[in-house]
Design a protein around this motif. Structure first.
Motif, PDB file in Angstrom:
ATOM      1  N   ALA A 200       0.831  -1.204   0.000  1.00  0.00           N
ATOM      2  CA  ALA A 200       0.000   0.000   0.000  1.00  0.00           C
ATOM      3  C   ALA A 200       0.869   1.258   0.000  1.00  0.00           C
ATOM      4  CB  ALA A 200      -0.932  -0.006   1.216  1.00  0.00           C
ATOM      5  N   ALA A 201       1.995   1.203   0.720  1.00  0.00           N
ATOM      6  CA  ALA A 201       2.920   2.342   0.745  1.00  0.00           C
ATOM      7  C   ALA A 201       3.489   2.594  -0.652  1.00  0.00           C
ATOM      8  CB  ALA A 201       4.046   2.078   1.743  1.00  0.00           C
ATOM      9  N   GLU A 202       3.840   1.517  -1.367  1.00  0.00           N
ATOM     10  CA  GLU A 202       4.331   1.660  -2.745  1.00  0.00           C
ATOM     11  C   GLU A 202       3.251   2.266  -3.644  1.00  0.00           C
ATOM     12  OE1 GLU A 202       6.500  -1.518  -4.750  1.00  0.00           O
ATOM     13  OE2 GLU A 202       6.597  -2.585  -2.827  1.00  0.00           O
ATOM     14  N   PHE A 203       2.029   1.777  -3.458  1.00  0.00           N
ATOM     15  CA  PHE A 203       0.916   2.254  -4.270  1.00  0.00           C
ATOM     16  C   PHE A 203       0.676   3.742  -4.031  1.00  0.00           C
ATOM     17  CE2 PHE A 203      -3.746   2.895  -4.774  1.00  0.00           C
ATOM     18  CZ  PHE A 203      -3.828   2.666  -6.129  1.00  0.00           C
ATOM     19  N   TRP A 204       0.689   4.147  -2.761  1.00  0.00           N
ATOM     20  CA  TRP A 204       0.447   5.553  -2.458  1.00  0.00           C
ATOM     21  C   TRP A 204       1.588   6.436  -2.971  1.00  0.00           C
ATOM     22  CZ3 TRP A 204      -3.678   8.037  -1.852  1.00  0.00           C
ATOM     23  CH2 TRP A 204      -3.675   9.360  -1.391  1.00  0.00           C
ATOM     24  N   ALA A 205       2.805   5.930  -2.907  1.00  0.00           N
ATOM     25  CA  ALA A 205       3.945   6.683  -3.446  1.00  0.00           C
ATOM     26  C   ALA A 205       3.771   6.907  -4.945  1.00  0.00           C
ATOM     27  CB  ALA A 205       5.248   5.929  -3.170  1.00  0.00           C
ATOM     28  N   LEU A 206       3.198   5.911  -5.630  1.00  0.00           N
ATOM     29  CA  LEU A 206       2.962   6.042  -7.065  1.00  0.00           C
ATOM     30  C   LEU A 206       1.874   7.091  -7.336  1.00  0.00           C
ATOM     31  CD1 LEU A 206       4.380   4.505  -9.345  1.00  0.00           C
ATOM     32  CD2 LEU A 206       2.379   3.037  -9.517  1.00  0.00           C
ATOM     33  N   PHE A 243      -8.595  -4.642  -2.598  1.00  0.00           N
ATOM     34  CA  PHE A 243      -7.511  -4.987  -1.673  1.00  0.00           C
ATOM     35  C   PHE A 243      -6.850  -3.729  -1.124  1.00  0.00           C
ATOM     36  CE2 PHE A 243      -3.156  -6.139  -0.587  1.00  0.00           C
ATOM     37  CZ  PHE A 243      -3.349  -7.260   0.201  1.00  0.00           C
ATOM     38  N   PHE A 244      -6.671  -2.721  -1.989  1.00  0.00           N
ATOM     39  CA  PHE A 244      -5.942  -1.522  -1.575  1.00  0.00           C
ATOM     40  C   PHE A 244      -6.715  -0.658  -0.579  1.00  0.00           C
ATOM     41  CE2 PHE A 244      -3.107  -1.735  -5.458  1.00  0.00           C
ATOM     42  CZ  PHE A 244      -1.950  -1.912  -4.715  1.00  0.00           C
ATOM     43  N   GLU A 245      -8.019  -0.620  -0.646  1.00  0.00           N
ATOM     44  CA  GLU A 245      -8.789   0.257   0.254  1.00  0.00           C
ATOM     45  C   GLU A 245      -8.505  -0.041   1.723  1.00  0.00           C
ATOM     46  OE1 GLU A 245     -12.880   0.230  -0.826  1.00  0.00           O
ATOM     47  OE2 GLU A 245     -12.529   1.107  -2.806  1.00  0.00           O
ATOM     48  N   PRO A 246      -8.657  -1.275   2.186  1.00  0.00           N
ATOM     49  CA  PRO A 246      -8.309  -1.551   3.597  1.00  0.00           C
ATOM     50  C   PRO A 246      -6.806  -1.503   3.850  1.00  0.00           C
ATOM     51  CG  PRO A 246      -8.941  -3.585   2.473  1.00  0.00           C
ATOM     52  CD  PRO A 246      -9.266  -2.466   1.534  1.00  0.00           C
ATOM     53  N   ALA A 247      -6.005  -1.867   2.845  1.00  0.00           N
ATOM     54  CA  ALA A 247      -4.551  -1.837   3.026  1.00  0.00           C
ATOM     55  C   ALA A 247      -4.061  -0.401   3.198  1.00  0.00           C
ATOM     56  CB  ALA A 247      -3.853  -2.503   1.850  1.00  0.00           C
ATOM     57  N   LEU A 248      -4.620   0.534   2.422  1.00  0.00           N
ATOM     58  CA  LEU A 248      -4.251   1.945   2.552  1.00  0.00           C
ATOM     59  C   LEU A 248      -4.694   2.491   3.905  1.00  0.00           C
ATOM     60  CD1 LEU A 248      -5.022   3.361  -1.011  1.00  0.00           C
ATOM     61  CD2 LEU A 248      -2.798   3.370   0.143  1.00  0.00           C
ATOM     62  N   ALA A 249      -5.883   2.073   4.346  1.00  0.00           N
ATOM     63  CA  ALA A 249      -6.363   2.517   5.652  1.00  0.00           C
ATOM     64  C   ALA A 249      -5.402   2.067   6.741  1.00  0.00           C
ATOM     65  CB  ALA A 249      -7.766   1.978   5.907  1.00  0.00           C
ATOM     66  N   ALA A 250      -4.928   0.835   6.640  1.00  0.00           N
ATOM     67  CA  ALA A 250      -3.961   0.315   7.615  1.00  0.00           C
ATOM     68  C   ALA A 250      -2.641   1.067   7.524  1.00  0.00           C
ATOM     69  CB  ALA A 250      -3.737  -1.173   7.380  1.00  0.00           C
ATOM     70  N   TYR A 251      -2.226   1.401   6.310  1.00  0.00           N
ATOM     71  CA  TYR A 251      -0.975   2.140   6.101  1.00  0.00           C
ATOM     72  C   TYR A 251      -1.067   3.529   6.728  1.00  0.00           C
ATOM     73  CZ  TYR A 251       2.300   5.203   3.662  1.00  0.00           C
ATOM     74  OH  TYR A 251       3.244   6.134   3.371  1.00  0.00           O
ATOM     75  N   PHE A 252      -2.172   4.250   6.457  1.00  0.00           N
ATOM     76  CA  PHE A 252      -2.327   5.594   6.999  1.00  0.00           C
ATOM     77  C   PHE A 252      -2.390   5.562   8.530  1.00  0.00           C
ATOM     78  CE2 PHE A 252      -4.574   6.621   2.791  1.00  0.00           C
ATOM     79  CZ  PHE A 252      -3.401   7.098   2.228  1.00  0.00           C
ATOM     80  N   ALA A 253      -3.012   4.515   9.081  1.00  0.00           N
ATOM     81  CA  ALA A 253      -3.096   4.381  10.532  1.00  0.00           C
ATOM     82  C   ALA A 253      -1.702   4.178  11.130  1.00  0.00           C
ATOM     83  CB  ALA A 253      -4.003   3.206  10.903  1.00  0.00           C
ATOM     84  N   ARG A 254      -0.858   3.431  10.438  1.00  0.00           N
ATOM     85  CA  ARG A 254       0.484   3.165  10.951  1.00  0.00           C
ATOM     86  C   ARG A 254       1.366   4.410  10.913  1.00  0.00           C
ATOM     87  NH1 ARG A 254       2.817  -2.873   9.632  1.00  0.00           N
ATOM     88  NH2 ARG A 254       0.926  -4.040  10.169  1.00  0.00           N
ATOM     89  N   VAL A 255       1.252   5.180   9.817  1.00  0.00           N
ATOM     90  CA  VAL A 255       2.102   6.375   9.709  1.00  0.00           C
ATOM     91  C   VAL A 255       1.519   7.526  10.503  1.00  0.00           C
ATOM     92  CG1 VAL A 255       3.013   5.688   7.463  1.00  0.00           C
ATOM     93  CG2 VAL A 255       0.981   7.152   7.571  1.00  0.00           C
ATOM     94  N   GLY A 256       0.286   7.394  10.954  1.00  0.00           N
ATOM     95  CA  GLY A 256      -0.337   8.420  11.774  1.00  0.00           C
ATOM     96  C   GLY A 256      -0.733   9.659  11.015  1.00  0.00           C
ATOM     97  N   ALA A 257      -0.911   9.554   9.703  1.00  0.00           N
ATOM     98  CA  ALA A 257      -1.333  10.702   8.895  1.00  0.00           C
ATOM     99  C   ALA A 257      -2.121  10.187   7.707  1.00  0.00           C
ATOM    100  CB  ALA A 257      -0.128  11.502   8.427  1.00  0.00           C
ATOM    101  N   SER A 258      -3.099  10.987   7.303  1.00  0.00           N
ATOM    102  CA  SER A 258      -3.929  10.585   6.170  1.00  0.00           C
ATOM    103  C   SER A 258      -4.195  11.787   5.290  1.00  0.00           C
ATOM    104  CB  SER A 258      -5.261  10.007   6.669  1.00  0.00           C
ATOM    105  OG  SER A 258      -6.160   9.834   5.581  1.00  0.00           O
TER     106      SER A 258
END
Length: 281
Positions: A200-206, A243-258
């Motif tokens: 998800a982090a790779e996807f968001w970076a793209l 797949f990416f929708e919940p994965a991105l939500a988990a990613y944003f929760a981990r980095v503490g920013a959305s």
């Protein structure tokens, strides 16, 4: 009639040769100017005349020209070849030239037919999009079919952001990440797992690479995704996004920013509206 009596038997005027051989007088004059085929005699009245020897040579020139040899090639080397091996070698070289031309023409035909299909699907005349489609077809970019779905603002952004090579590289990366997401979903990898969050982090970076960090573009990207009328593309995108929708939500929760915090509330609402519209369709 006097002019004709002055012409010796067996010789022909330029007009007679042109008619006999099916070429124009201007063509014969041009061959004469090139030094490729010149009259061998002249009448008492000053008319330039051709003998049977020139007629035979003209036949040879026209035959070689029909095989694709240039006049310069015929003049400089073809007619001077002396052995069967030399002639065969020249013909082999010409065969390779013709093969290349056939390949190029075949490619051009494929491009014309592909563009025709896109023009009919677009339903409007837009030569700027036609140019983008042609370039991507020539680059063997299979995603050229998506161009017709972009609005002009998005296309201008793409033109400014990417060149031909970086655009293809971006699409390869995007497709690779989609494939990996679909593969994870099929393996039933949890979207909250470390593996999924990393993807998800790779996807968001793209996404950030494409937008340049401008989150106001997200609604337009969503609208583009919903507008595509391509079953294969839609199925692939839906599987990856699920797949990416919940994965991105988990990613944003981990980095503490959305990107969808209060300052981006309007973008979030626009994307949700886009999703609702997609469901209604």
């Amino acid at each position: 009639m006097g002019n004709y009596r002055a012409i010796p038997q067996g010789l022909m005027t330029v007009g007679e040769v042109a008619k006999k051989m099916g070429v124009s007088v201007r063509t014969l004059q041009y061959y004469d100017k090139l030094g490729l085929l010149s009259p061998s005699a002249q009448s008492e009245g000053g008319r330039r005349l051709y003998s049977q020897r020139e007629i035979i040579k003209l036949h040879q020139i026209l035959s070689l020209k029909s095989l694709g040899f240039s006049l310069e090639e015929i003049k400089s080397r073809i007619v001077s070849l002396e052995t069967p091996q030399e002639v065969a070698s020249a013909l082999s070289e010409q065969a390779e030239v013709l093969k290349a031309k056939i390949s190029a023409l075949s490619q051009s035909l494929s491009e014309v037919l592909a563009l025709r299909e896109e023009v009919l699907k677009m339903g409007v005349v837009d030569f700027k999009k036609y140019a983008d489609i042609i370039v991507n077809i020539q680059l063997n970019n299979e995603n050229y079919r998506l161009i017709k779905y972009f609005d002009e603002n998005m296309l201008d952004h793409i033109r400014q952001k990417f060149d031909m090579e970086s655009g293809k590289k971006f699409m390869r990366s995007f497709e690779d990440i989609q494939n990996r997401a679909i593969a994870m979903a099929e393996r039933e990898v949890s979207p909250e797992s470390g593996e999924a969050v990393a993807l998800a982090a790779e996807f968001w970076a793209l996404i950030e690479q494409f937008t340049g960090g401008d989150m106001s573009m997200l609604p337009d990207l969503m609208k583009f995704s919903l507008s595509v009328d391509d079953p294969a593309w839609n199925e692939r995108t839906q599987k990856a996004n699920a797949f990416f929708e919940p994965a991105l939500a988990a990613y944003f929760a981990r980095v503490g920013a959305s990107p969808f915090d209060d300052s981006s509330k309007e973008n979030k609402e626009n994307m949700e509206d886009g999703n609702d519209g997609g469901d209604k369709r």
